[in-house]
Structures are given as structure tokens and as C-alpha cells.
Design a protein around this motif. Structure first.
Motif, mmCIF file in Angstrom:
data_model
loop_
_atom_site.group_PDB
_atom_site.id
_atom_site.type_symbol
_atom_site.label_atom_id
_atom_site.label_comp_id
_atom_site.label_asym_id
_atom_site.label_seq_id
_atom_site.Cartn_x
_atom_site.Cartn_y
_atom_site.Cartn_z
ATOM 1 N N PRO A 15 -72.337 -77.396 -48.120
ATOM 2 C CA PRO A 15 -71.011 -76.927 -47.698
ATOM 3 C C PRO A 15 -70.771 -75.479 -48.112
ATOM 4 N N ARG A 16 -69.868 -74.840 -47.424
ATOM 5 C CA ARG A 16 -69.393 -73.511 -47.816
ATOM 6 C C ARG A 16 -68.434 -73.745 -48.988
ATOM 7 N N THR A 17 -68.870 -73.384 -50.175
ATOM 8 C CA THR A 17 -68.171 -73.784 -51.400
ATOM 9 C C THR A 17 -66.815 -73.099 -51.591
ATOM 10 N N GLY A 18 -66.630 -71.911 -51.019
ATOM 11 C CA GLY A 18 -65.331 -71.260 -51.151
ATOM 12 C C GLY A 18 -64.210 -72.148 -50.622
ATOM 13 N N TRP A 19 -64.478 -72.820 -49.521
ATOM 14 C CA TRP A 19 -63.481 -73.731 -48.944
ATOM 15 C C TRP A 19 -63.288 -74.947 -49.839
ATOM 16 N N LEU A 20 -64.374 -75.467 -50.349
ATOM 17 C CA LEU A 20 -64.334 -76.637 -51.235
ATOM 18 C C LEU A 20 -63.468 -76.344 -52.458
ATOM 19 N N VAL A 24 -60.340 -77.799 -49.473
ATOM 20 C CA VAL A 24 -60.761 -78.362 -48.190
ATOM 21 C C VAL A 24 -61.808 -79.429 -48.524
ATOM 22 N N PRO A 25 -61.508 -80.716 -48.314
ATOM 23 C CA PRO A 25 -62.373 -81.783 -48.812
ATOM 24 C C PRO A 25 -63.753 -81.895 -48.150
ATOM 25 N N SER A 26 -63.847 -81.610 -46.891
ATOM 26 C CA SER A 26 -65.138 -81.676 -46.186
ATOM 27 C C SER A 26 -65.336 -80.381 -45.411
ATOM 28 N N PRO A 27 -65.630 -79.293 -46.124
ATOM 29 C CA PRO A 27 -65.728 -78.011 -45.426
ATOM 30 C C PRO A 27 -66.969 -77.911 -44.557
ATOM 31 N N GLU A 28 -66.934 -76.935 -43.674
ATOM 32 C CA GLU A 28 -68.058 -76.689 -42.789
ATOM 33 C C GLU A 28 -69.334 -76.466 -43.585
ATOM 34 N N PRO A 29 -70.473 -76.887 -43.055
ATOM 35 C CA PRO A 29 -71.743 -76.541 -43.705
ATOM 36 C C PRO A 29 -72.124 -75.090 -43.390
ATOM 37 N N ILE A 30 -72.994 -74.546 -44.198
ATOM 38 C CA ILE A 30 -73.447 -73.166 -44.014
ATOM 39 C C ILE A 30 -73.986 -72.960 -42.603
ATOM 40 N N MET A 74 -80.520 -71.125 -52.548
ATOM 41 C CA MET A 74 -79.575 -70.714 -53.597
ATOM 42 C C MET A 74 -78.223 -71.411 -53.501
ATOM 43 N N THR A 75 -77.923 -72.017 -52.410
ATOM 44 C CA THR A 75 -76.627 -72.597 -52.046
ATOM 45 C C THR A 75 -75.629 -71.480 -51.756
ATOM 46 N N ASP A 76 -74.444 -71.863 -51.351
ATOM 47 C CA ASP A 76 -73.381 -70.908 -51.045
ATOM 48 C C ASP A 76 -72.606 -70.672 -52.334
ATOM 49 N N ILE A 77 -72.848 -69.553 -52.962
ATOM 50 C CA ILE A 77 -72.228 -69.261 -54.250
ATOM 51 C C ILE A 77 -70.894 -68.564 -53.997
ATOM 52 N N PRO A 78 -69.793 -69.171 -54.488
ATOM 53 C CA PRO A 78 -68.482 -68.594 -54.211
ATOM 54 C C PRO A 78 -68.293 -67.242 -54.898
ATOM 55 N N ASP A 130 -69.605 -61.727 -39.558
ATOM 56 C CA ASP A 130 -69.559 -62.645 -40.696
ATOM 57 C C ASP A 130 -68.136 -62.730 -41.244
ATOM 58 N N ARG A 131 -67.514 -61.596 -41.425
ATOM 59 C CA ARG A 131 -66.135 -61.576 -41.945
ATOM 60 C C ARG A 131 -65.155 -62.142 -40.923
ATOM 61 N N LEU A 132 -65.340 -61.778 -39.658
ATOM 62 C CA LEU A 132 -64.454 -62.290 -38.613
ATOM 63 C C LEU A 132 -64.563 -63.813 -38.514
ATOM 64 N N GLU A 133 -65.775 -64.323 -38.593
ATOM 65 C CA GLU A 133 -65.968 -65.778 -38.525
ATOM 66 C C GLU A 133 -65.261 -66.462 -39.680
ATOM 67 N N MET A 134 -65.360 -65.889 -40.879
ATOM 68 C CA MET A 134 -64.699 -66.484 -42.037
ATOM 69 C C MET A 134 -63.187 -66.531 -41.827
ATOM 70 N N LEU A 135 -62.633 -65.479 -41.242
ATOM 71 C CA LEU A 135 -61.189 -65.463 -40.979
ATOM 72 C C LEU A 135 -60.795 -66.474 -39.912
#
Length: 185
Positions: A15-20, A24-30, A74-78, A130-135
Motif C-alpha cells: 500500500p501507499r503508506t502515506g494514505w494508511l 485510509v484503511p485500504s489505500p491504493e497499492p503502489i 524498499m516499500t513506500d516510505i512515508p 507523480d505529484r498531480l496523481e497524488m493530488l
């Protein structure tokens, strides 16, 4: 290469850990994030090309597809955790190891560097995408009722500072307006 392909499957599960961390209980995967970044990159690169900007669309897509590959290891490091070590150095090391089976790790690492350091129009475009997608994702989560996502909206300023804003400012401002309407409504 089979081992590489199997390892890339981690991106579908991580998961994208920033959302977690923001509830956000089940955030999007990377992988979902990376896919939409690649699609945004494709459409924006083609738009730039139609406006006469010299851009290598294939190169931009390669960068978009590679930009999160190191996270399979490395995983998604917040962001708050990144203060304690050099995430980019770790990603480069992971990429070098993972991509060595391709015989093109030098080329791929160079593309990753173009993204991280925004060294080319293609690298700048993928960083913008990348930034636009996050927004867009933040907006979608807020629309679904999640709060405490204000820190992600700081990326608006980075987008406004980008030289690509002059081409795609209406996308950024349209998203900001939608968010404001959502919070007023």
C-alpha cells in the motif's frame, strides 16, 4: 528476469503508506499509483508534443514506469520517515540490484536520476505527473469522506513552481477548485 517480474508483483500488494498513516484503511497499492502516473505522463507528453514542445514520449513513459520500481524492495516510505535516511540512495541501490538482470541497469538508473533530479523535460514531466496523481488521489479520498489529508495538498505549490505549470495549470487549478467546492458543499 523471471525473479524481477515476480518481485515487481510486490508493487501490486504494497500500500501507499502515506494514505494508511492518515486513516485510509485500504489505500491504493503502489502499482495503481504508478499505472495512473504512466497514463497521465502519456497524455501530457502527447499534449506537450502537440504544442510544439520537444519531448521523447517513449523516454517519458520509461521514466514513469521506472519511478517506483525500487519500492518493490524498499516499500513506500512515508515522507516523515524519509527525514531519517536517504531514500533516493536506497532506491538507487535497490534498482541497481533488481535491474542488473536486464543488462540495461545503467540506462534505467540514468532515467531514474532524470526523474529524481528533474534533469530533462521528460523527468520534469514525470515528477509533475507523480505529484498531480497524488493530488487526484487525495481528492478522491476526500470525496469518499477521508480527512486529515491537507499535508498532501502542499504539492500544489510544487506544481505551480514547475515550468510545466504554464501548460497544465488549468488541471492543477481545476483540481483545487473541485476540492474547495467539496469542502464548501
Amino acid at each position: 528476469m523471471l525473479e524481477l517480474f515476480l518481485e515487481l508483483g510486490n508493487l501490486k500488494r504494497l500500500p501507499r503508506t502515506g494514505w494508511l498513516l492518515r486513516g485510509v484503511p485500504s489505500p491504493e497499492p503502489i502499482a495503481a499509483h504508478s499505472y495512473r502516473v504512466a497514463m497521465i505522463t502519456l497524455f501530457l507528453a502527447d499534449e506537450l508534443k502537440s504544442r510544439g514542445v520537444e519531448i521523447d514520449v517513449e523516454k517519458a513513459l520509461k521514466i514513469a514506469l521506472l519511478h517506483d520500481v525500487g519500492e518493490a524492495r524498499m516499500t513506500d516510505i512515508p515522507m516523515p520517515a524519509q527525514r531519517y535516511f536517504n531514500k533516493v540512495k536506497g532506491e538507487v541501490k535497490a534498482l541497481r540490484e533488481m535491474l542488473s538482470v536486464t543488462g540495461r541497469e545503467g540506462e534505467y538508473l540514468s532515467l531514474f536520476r532524470e526523474y529524481e533530479e528533474e534533469l530533462s523535460v521528460e523527468g520534469k514531466l514525470v515528477k509533475f505527473a507523480d505529484r498531480l496523481e497524488m493530488l487526484i488521489q487525495a481528492y478522491e479520498y476526500e470525496k469518499a469522506g477521508f480527512r486529515n489529508l491537507d499535508e498532501f495538498w502542499g504539492a500544489v505549490n510544487k506544481l505551480r513552481e514547475s515550468e510545466l505549470y504554464r501548460y497544465f495549470g488549468e488541471l492543477v487549478e481545476g483540481l483545487v477548485e473541485r476540492r474547495e467546492k467539496l469542502h464548501r458543499g
